[in-house]
Design a protein around this motif. Structure first.
Motif, PDB file in Angstrom:
ATOM      1  N   GLY A  94      46.607  50.444  45.397  1.00 32.83           N
ATOM      2  CA  GLY A  94      47.889  50.818  46.155  1.00 32.83           C
ATOM      3  C   GLY A  94      47.819  50.489  47.312  1.00 32.83           C
ATOM      4  N   ALA A  95      47.150  49.460  48.021  1.00 37.55           N
ATOM      5  CA  ALA A  95      47.298  49.119  49.213  1.00 37.55           C
ATOM      6  C   ALA A  95      48.477  48.468  49.695  1.00 37.55           C
ATOM      7  CB  ALA A  95      46.065  48.271  49.851  1.00 37.55           C
ATOM      8  N   VAL A  96      48.942  47.808  48.746  1.00 33.96           N
ATOM      9  CA  VAL A  96      50.350  47.083  48.914  1.00 33.96           C
ATOM     10  C   VAL A  96      51.370  46.834  47.500  1.00 33.96           C
ATOM     11  CG1 VAL A  96      49.778  45.731  50.884  1.00 33.96           C
ATOM     12  CG2 VAL A  96      49.307  44.893  48.547  1.00 33.96           C
ATOM     13  N   GLY A  97      52.468  46.822  47.665  1.00 35.61           N
ATOM     14  CA  GLY A  97      53.413  46.345  46.307  1.00 35.61           C
ATOM     15  C   GLY A  97      53.212  45.155  46.110  1.00 35.61           C
ATOM     16  N   ARG A  98      53.484  44.754  44.972  1.00 35.76           N
ATOM     17  CA  ARG A  98      53.538  43.345  44.421  1.00 35.76           C
ATOM     18  C   ARG A  98      54.096  42.555  45.293  1.00 35.76           C
ATOM     19  NH1 ARG A  98      49.972  40.591  42.095  1.00 35.76           N
ATOM     20  NH2 ARG A  98      49.449  42.284  40.870  1.00 35.76           N
ATOM     21  N   GLU A  99      55.485  42.885  46.068  1.00 38.60           N
ATOM     22  CA  GLU A  99      56.223  41.943  46.996  1.00 38.60           C
ATOM     23  C   GLU A  99      55.662  41.510  48.077  1.00 38.60           C
ATOM     24  OE1 GLU A  99      57.008  46.290  47.887  1.00 38.60           O
ATOM     25  OE2 GLU A  99      56.611  45.310  45.864  1.00 38.60           O
ATOM     26  N   HIS A 100      54.512  42.302  48.674  1.00 44.63           N
ATOM     27  CA  HIS A 100      53.674  41.698  49.765  1.00 44.63           C
ATOM     28  C   HIS A 100      52.448  41.413  49.622  1.00 44.63           C
ATOM     29  CE1 HIS A 100      57.015  43.521  52.078  1.00 44.63           C
ATOM     30  NE2 HIS A 100      57.019  44.808  51.385  1.00 44.63           N
ATOM     31  N   ALA A 101      51.986  41.428  48.175  1.00 45.79           N
ATOM     32  CA  ALA A 101      50.757  41.263  47.791  1.00 45.79           C
ATOM     33  C   ALA A 101      50.067  39.802  48.346  1.00 45.79           C
ATOM     34  CB  ALA A 101      50.318  41.437  46.437  1.00 45.79           C
ATOM     35  N   ILE A 159      39.902  27.314  45.884  1.00 46.45           N
ATOM     36  CA  ILE A 159      39.325  27.800  47.120  1.00 46.45           C
ATOM     37  C   ILE A 159      40.275  28.608  47.982  1.00 46.45           C
ATOM     38  CG2 ILE A 159      39.391  26.177  49.133  1.00 46.45           C
ATOM     39  CD1 ILE A 159      36.223  28.143  48.155  1.00 46.45           C
ATOM     40  N   VAL A 160      41.409  28.526  47.706  1.00 45.90           N
ATOM     41  CA  VAL A 160      42.636  29.235  48.114  1.00 45.90           C
ATOM     42  C   VAL A 160      43.185  30.234  47.257  1.00 45.90           C
ATOM     43  CG1 VAL A 160      44.684  29.268  49.285  1.00 45.90           C
ATOM     44  CG2 VAL A 160      43.002  27.693  50.034  1.00 45.90           C
ATOM     45  N   HIS A 161      43.756  29.753  46.113  1.00 45.71           N
ATOM     46  CA  HIS A 161      44.761  30.363  45.330  1.00 45.71           C
ATOM     47  C   HIS A 161      43.866  31.349  44.191  1.00 45.71           C
ATOM     48  CE1 HIS A 161      48.226  28.323  46.550  1.00 45.71           C
ATOM     49  NE2 HIS A 161      47.441  27.169  46.459  1.00 45.71           N
ATOM     50  N   ASP A 162      42.764  30.881  43.992  1.00 49.11           N
ATOM     51  CA  ASP A 162      42.047  31.818  43.158  1.00 49.11           C
ATOM     52  C   ASP A 162      41.481  33.066  43.950  1.00 49.11           C
ATOM     53  OD1 ASP A 162      41.781  29.921  41.210  1.00 49.11           O
ATOM     54  OD2 ASP A 162      39.781  29.374  41.390  1.00 49.11           O
ATOM     55  N   TRP A 163      41.141  33.242  45.178  1.00 50.46           N
ATOM     56  CA  TRP A 163      40.976  34.116  45.974  1.00 50.46           C
ATOM     57  C   TRP A 163      42.249  34.942  46.328  1.00 50.46           C
ATOM     58  CZ3 TRP A 163      36.598  36.550  47.029  1.00 50.46           C
ATOM     59  CH2 TRP A 163      35.125  35.878  46.968  1.00 50.46           C
ATOM     60  N   LEU A 164      43.390  34.120  46.425  1.00 49.56           N
ATOM     61  CA  LEU A 164      44.597  35.046  46.825  1.00 49.56           C
ATOM     62  C   LEU A 164      44.973  35.709  45.574  1.00 49.56           C
ATOM     63  CD1 LEU A 164      46.849  32.392  48.729  1.00 49.56           C
ATOM     64  CD2 LEU A 164      45.322  34.240  49.631  1.00 49.56           C
ATOM     65  N   THR A 165      44.830  35.225  44.472  1.00 51.86           N
ATOM     66  CA  THR A 165      44.889  36.202  43.170  1.00 51.86           C
ATOM     67  C   THR A 165      44.129  37.260  43.298  1.00 51.86           C
ATOM     68  OG1 THR A 165      45.878  33.959  42.159  1.00 51.86           O
ATOM     69  CG2 THR A 165      45.210  35.821  40.738  1.00 51.86           C
TER      70      THR A 165
END
Length: 99
Positions: A49-56, A33-39
């Motif tokens: 292009g909203a954020v770079g991988r380092e801030h995703a 419920i957390v990690h699947d959605w975060l990914t």
């Protein structure tokens, strides 16, 4: 998820509460419920292009928490107009400007 047709989904908060109270019994639920959605959210934010991988991860965490908070607010208050406006404002803030 906030449409009246989706009110059954809102019981997710009840399941969330049970899982938080007994995490050893519901570890898969809590992880998913957390990690699947975060990914999912983080990958999408990078793809558009909203954020770079380092801030995703950080922006995905903020987004997920904010949208879930708005949904919980809607469930508690029924104020669809206010929560919808807030959700739209958040979504607009996450979209990169079109050049």
């Amino acid at each position: 998820m906030s449409s009246p047709e989706q009110t059954g989904y809102w019981r997710f908060f009840e399941a969330y509460g049970y899982a938080v109270r007994d995490p050893q019994r519901y570890p898969e639920f809590l992880n998913g419920i957390v990690h699947d959605w975060l990914t999912l959210i983080g990958d999408h934010l990078v793809a558009v292009g909203a954020v770079g991988r380092e801030h995703a991860s950080a922006v995905a965490t903020l987004s997920l928490a904010a949208f879930r908070g708005l949904l919980l607010d809607l469930v508690a208050t029924g104020d669809r107009e206010r929560t919808t406006a807030a959700a739209r404002a958040l979504a607009a803030a996450l979209v990169p400007p079109r050049l």
